[in-house]
Design an enzyme around this catalytic site. Structure first.
Site, PDB file in Angstrom:
ATOM      1  N   HIS B  71       2.456  -2.783  -8.942  1.00  0.00           N
ATOM      2  CA  HIS B  71       2.726  -3.367  -7.635  1.00  0.00           C
ATOM      3  C   HIS B  71       2.593  -2.343  -6.505  1.00  0.00           C
ATOM      4  CE1 HIS B  71       6.411  -1.259  -8.317  1.00  0.00           C
ATOM      5  NE2 HIS B  71       6.791  -1.484  -7.084  1.00  0.00           N
ATOM      6  N   HIS B  86       2.307  -0.808  -1.016  1.00  0.00           N
ATOM      7  CA  HIS B  86       3.383  -1.393  -1.820  1.00  0.00           C
ATOM      8  C   HIS B  86       3.348  -2.898  -1.643  1.00  0.00           C
ATOM      9  CE1 HIS B  86       7.462  -2.231  -3.283  1.00  0.00           C
ATOM     10  NE2 HIS B  86       7.448  -1.028  -3.813  1.00  0.00           N
TER      11      HIS B  86
END
Lengths: 103, 171
Positions: B71, B86
């Site tokens: 992620h 992010h």
């Protein structure tokens, strides 16, 4: 300049991901010391976020820390790890221990 | 250890939107780490199409590291800035479920090139946030972050320039 060694245990159940890694890196940057983190065969510059995240340390893993700077840097690291539930720190006790009167 | 450029950067960096959606200020995010810019300053985009979870490179550069939970990743821009990309808020807890990464460490990427895909519906079902955050994380002083468009503006992945970052040369 003294060299202080210790072990940081990762207590965040998601490991050394962006949040705890960022908090650690910010604190280490403010110490003004050269900090090397070692986990397994990986070594990281403690002042670089991506480098610390790339260690891939998970929950319960022990990361070796080597800090080359003033003793106040070790005190800051100790205080940080006491206050931050994501980390627990054990410093090696050789001669000068990295604990002062605190804040 | 990686041989990164560590001098203060004098090159201007233009960050494009990492996904399509609406620009939102970091201060509106629910995670204080981003809200308080603990990791660095930058931008966030809230995707507006739940079927479009493609996250693309916001600038030209080289991939440094991909989190094993897929992620988040780091890259270094050609001008020497270190970026963290992010995807989502609290998405580390998904442990890679709903994410597919195309980027690999050492890979050269160009602005708009797909880095990873996120299943936005799955992220929402898990109660996590879907904002994609791009931060300059190398912590150098003297950086100036200038938004090019106001918060709330619709942006297109890899097409809309969102922010300019400049650096003051070390005296």
């Amino acid at each position: 300049m003294p060299i202080i060694k210790g072990t940081i245990t990762v207590c965040d159940k998601n490991g050394l991901h962006a949040r705890p890694a960022g908090q650690l890196v910010n604190m280490l940057r403010s110490c003004g010391a050269a900090v090397t983190l070692t986990f397994g065969d990986k070594t990281a510059d403690g002042t670089k976020l991506f480098s610390v995240m790339a260690l891939g340390a998970g929950y319960g893993d022990a990361v070796a820390v080597t800090l080359e700077g003033e003793l106040t840097a070790a005190e800051k690291l100790s205080a940080f790890c006491r206050e931050n539930p994501a980390f627990s720190l054990r410093l090696e006790q050789n001669g000068d221990e990295g604990r002062g009167s605190g804040t | 250890m990686e041989s990164l450029k560590t001098d203060y950067k004098t090159e201007t960096l233009t960050l494009c939107a990492p996904c399509s959606g609406r620009l939102c200020g970091l201060e509106t995010l629910s995670d204080p780490v981003f809200r308080e810019k603990l990791l660095g300053d930058g931008l966030a985009v809230e995707p507006d199409d739940p079927e479009d979870g493609d996250i693309v490179a916001p600038a030209d550069g080289t991939i440094l590291h991909v989190q094993n939970t897929a992620h988040a990743l780091s890259m270094q821009t050609d001008g020497g800035y270190e970026l963290l990309i992010h995807m989502g808020i609290d998405t580390v807890s998904m442990n890679g479920d709903g994410f597919h990464v195309y980027a690999k460490p050492g890979m050269r990427v160009h602005t708009g090139e797909r880095l990873l895909h996120a299943d936005l519906n799955r992220i929402r079902r898990r109660g996590c946030g879907t904002a994609c955050i791009v931060l300059v994380t190398d912590g150098a002083e003297g950086r100036v972050f200038t938004p090019r468009i106001p918060d709330g503006t619709p942006v297109r992945a890899g097409k809309t320039p969102v922010m300019t970052v400049t650096a003051v040369k070390k005296p």
